[in-house]
Design a protein around this motif. Structure first.
Motif, PDB file in Angstrom:
ATOM      1  N   HIS A   1       0.590  -1.229   0.278  1.00 18.80           N
ATOM      2  CA  HIS A   1      -0.356  -0.297  -0.016  1.00 18.80           C
ATOM      3  C   HIS A   1       0.780   1.222  -0.709  1.00 18.80           C
TER       4      HIS A   1
ATOM      5  N   HIS B   1       2.061   2.530   3.058  1.00 19.14           N
ATOM      6  CA  HIS B   1       2.189   3.703   3.932  1.00 19.14           C
ATOM      7  C   HIS B   1       1.560   2.573   5.204  1.00 19.14           C
TER       8      HIS B   1
ATOM      9  N   CYS C   1      -1.630   2.232   7.940  1.00 23.30           N
ATOM     10  CA  CYS C   1      -2.166   3.629   8.219  1.00 23.30           C
ATOM     11  C   CYS C   1      -3.769   2.432   9.207  1.00 23.30           C
TER      12      CYS C   1
ATOM     13  N   GLN D   1      -5.228   0.277   7.137  1.00 22.67           N
ATOM     14  CA  GLN D   1      -4.344  -1.842   6.550  1.00 22.67           C
ATOM     15  C   GLN D   1      -4.839  -2.423   7.775  1.00 22.67           C
TER      16      GLN D   1
ATOM     17  N   CYS E   1      -8.161   2.907   0.986  1.00 22.74           N
ATOM     18  CA  CYS E   1      -6.858   1.895   1.889  1.00 22.74           C
ATOM     19  C   CYS E   1      -6.929   0.317   2.130  1.00 22.74           C
TER      20      CYS E   1
HETATM   21 ZN   LIG Z   1      -3.829   4.476   3.746  1.00 22.10          ZN
END
Ligand SMILES: [Zn+2]
Ligand SMILES: [Zn+2]
Length: 194
Positions: free
Chosen positions: A15, A17, A19, A22, A58
């Motif tokens: 992805h 990053h 977050c 996730q 995300c």
């Molecule tokens: Zn994200």
């Protein structure tokens, strides 16, 4: 199944990053696999699963990482409903479960960790701790999956009578005896620039 931390690490890498999305997506997908009894989605069970996702955010990337279902393999289906939810279909049994993030999860994260001001940090921590029941609503469902939706579908390819482009997977429209692509049939997302 691999561990939550392993999947989260892979999700972060894919992805770009780490977050809250996730964390949520990994939990959501792991719950779906667990409910269906799918233990090895990247190995022996890799052809058992088709996943429908309902948002392009995300969490969806994490769902793809955990399940191994990808758009290019036709195992990931996108229904643009703007909801943090996914439906996992076991094509070997026809069993399917839809899992949606509860609307109350953000407020719960605030209650659990009022000391953390940053929303993403707050939710990242809380979404690890909150129970499945508090985080998700689950429902056994039926998904109508016609043959052309299956990943391995081998079908006839037809050509649009208007634009001449090839059309796969029965996405053509038949009108007044003519075979048309969806764009030429009027269902287009683009217009010629001039
Ligand atoms: Zn994200
Ligand atoms: Zn066409």
């Amino acid at each position: 199944m691999r561990s939550f931390d392993d999947y989260l690490r892979d999700a972060e890498q894919a992805h770009g990053h780490l977050c809250a999305g996730q964390v949520l997506g990994v939990r959501l997908a792991m719950l779906g696999l667990q409910k269906l009894g799918i233990e090895d989605p990247h190995g022996k069970d890799r052809k058992r699963l088709v996943t429908f996702v309902e948002i392009d955010r995300c969490a969806t990337d994490a769902v793809a990482v955990v399940t191994g279902c990808r758009l290019g393999k036709r195992a990931l289906k996108f229904r643009d409903w703007g909801k943090v939810a996914a439906t996992f279909v076991d094509v070997s049994t026809g069993k399917a479960i839809r899992i949606a993030a509860k609307e109350s999860s953000k407020a719960l994260a605030r209650e659990l960790h009022p000391e953390i001001e940053n929303k993403n940090q707050q939710q990242m921590l809380a979404y690890r701790e909150i129970s499945d029941n508090d985080l998700f609503a689950t429902q056994w469902v039926k998904v109508d999956l016609p043959p052309e939706e299956f990943p391995g579908y081998k079908g006839e390819r037809v050509v649009c009578a208007e634009c001449g482009e090839g059309i796969n997977f029965r996405r053509e429209v038949r009108r007044e005896g003519k075979v048309l692509c969806r764009s030429c049939a009027g269902d287009s997302y683009y217009q010629p620039a001039e």
